[in-house]
Write an enzyme that holds these catalytic residues in place. Structure first.
Site, PDB file in Angstrom:
ATOM      1  CB  SER A  79      -1.983  -2.570  -2.519  1.00 35.05           C
ATOM      2  OG  SER A  79      -2.322  -2.089  -1.484  1.00 35.05           O
ATOM      3  CB  ALA A  85      -0.686  -0.059   1.353  1.00 32.30           C
ATOM      4  CB  THR A  94      -6.492  -9.653  -0.210  1.00 34.45           C
ATOM      5  OG1 THR A  94      -5.563  -9.149  -0.972  1.00 34.45           O
ATOM      6  CG2 THR A  94      -6.527 -10.519   1.200  1.00 34.45           C
ATOM      7  CG  LEU A 115     -11.317  -7.056  -5.547  1.00 35.46           C
ATOM      8  CD1 LEU A 115     -11.697  -5.450  -5.674  1.00 35.46           C
ATOM      9  CD2 LEU A 115     -12.156  -7.805  -6.971  1.00 35.46           C
ATOM     10  CE1 TYR A 116      -7.708  -6.509   1.531  1.00 35.72           C
ATOM     11  CE2 TYR A 116      -7.246  -4.177   0.194  1.00 35.72           C
ATOM     12  CZ  TYR A 116      -6.893  -5.758   1.457  1.00 35.72           C
ATOM     13  OH  TYR A 116      -5.423  -5.611   1.749  1.00 35.72           O
ATOM     14  CE  LYS A 154      -1.053 -10.519  -0.826  1.00 33.87           C
ATOM     15  NZ  LYS A 154      -1.674 -10.461   0.674  1.00 33.87           N
ATOM     16  CG  HIS A 160      -1.728  -9.298   4.907  1.00 36.35           C
ATOM     17  ND1 HIS A 160      -3.622  -9.842   4.492  1.00 36.35           N
ATOM     18  CD2 HIS A 160      -1.363  -7.930   4.588  1.00 36.35           C
ATOM     19  CE1 HIS A 160      -3.315  -7.989   3.653  1.00 36.35           C
ATOM     20  NE2 HIS A 160      -2.319  -7.106   3.926  1.00 36.35           N
TER      21      HIS A 160
END
Length: 262
Positions: free
Chosen positions: A107, A80, A156, A129-130, A232, A256
């Site tokens: 990110s 990030a 993620t 992608l979230y 991920k 992570h």
């Protein structure tokens, strides 16, 4: 500046060049940092049992990953807020990775737009992608990623809630004025919340993260996108099997960086 040769040397150079709060955000982990320490220890414990008198005069590390032919199996993980370290942010990262022949994963928390990064270099790019609580927003972001020319989506899976990062709380970490997670900002209110001090900006993402996600939601992303979709954050064999059963094109084994669950 002396020539930097090792990862540790780069880290020490960054410590001296960046504000303390920014360095702590980049380098830190969740809780008491036990997962972060164990990651380092596990990597250090790997041993290479070499063989001798083998012809190694010509070595080929090239590989093919989801249609991309790479000179070596090196992919950059999504990280990030690159503009905290360099004014060009993820655009500069994309150029450097393309020059090195590595694949970039951008990110969701990029400080440059998906379009800017896509046009910055000819190198291959995936997008992390979230799955947003607002599924319509997720669909819009996927459409932008596809239109910009990214070749895969990396979902993620290990962030139903944001990790509690003590250093960020102590530092009151926040994005300075003029910087935003630009691909997630829908309004001026969002931009203001992303500058909020707190647990790694955790409180700023309450509107985005969805603790109720299941494999069905992942299947929905696979069904909506024409791109390959990876998962991920997989750390168990049964979850890897579940990922492929749900339509994943691949899995990224990751905790992570020890930044989520300690």
């Amino acid at each position: 500046m002396d020539t930097l040769l090792t990862i540790d040397e780069f880290e020490e150079a960054a410590r001296g060049a960046l504000p303390a709060a920014t360095f702590d955000y980049y380098a830190g982990g969740a809780g008491d940092l036990s997962s972060l320490r164990r990651n380092r220890e596990a990597y250090a414990a790997l041993a290479v049992h070499y063989r001798v008198f083998r012809d190694v005069s010509s070595c080929d590390l090239s590989c093919e990953i989801l249609g991309h032919k790479l000179p070596h199996p090196i992919l950059a993980a999504p990280t990030a807020f690159h503009c905290l370290a360099n004014p060009e942010g993820e655009v500069a990262t994309a150029r450097g990775l393309a020059e090195a022949g590595a694949l970039m994963t951008l990110s969701s928390l990029s400080t440059r737009t998906v379009e800017d990064v896509a046009s910055a270099s000819p190198g291959p790019k995936w997008f992390q992608l979230y799955i947003n609580r607002d599924r319509g927003f997720t669909r819009e972001l996927i459409a932008r990623v596809e239109a910009a020319g990214y070749s895969a989506i990396v979902v993620t899976a290990d962030t139903p809630r944001w990790g509690r990062r003590h250093a960020d709380i102590r530092n009151g970490f926040h994005l300075p004025p003029g910087l935003d997670a630009v691909n997630l900002v829908r309004s001026h209110a969002d931009a203001a919340s992303l500058s909020h001090s707190g647990a790694g900006l955790g409180s700023a993402f309450d509107w985005m993260l969805d603790a109720s996600l299941t494999w069905r939601d992942f299947e929905g992303v696979c069904g909506r996108s024409r791109l390959p979709v990876l998962v991920k954050g997989v750390c168990r064999a049964d979850d890897a099997v579940a990922a492929f059963n749900a339509g994943a094109a691949g899995v990224v084994v990751s905790n992570h960086g020890g930044r989520q669950l300690d």
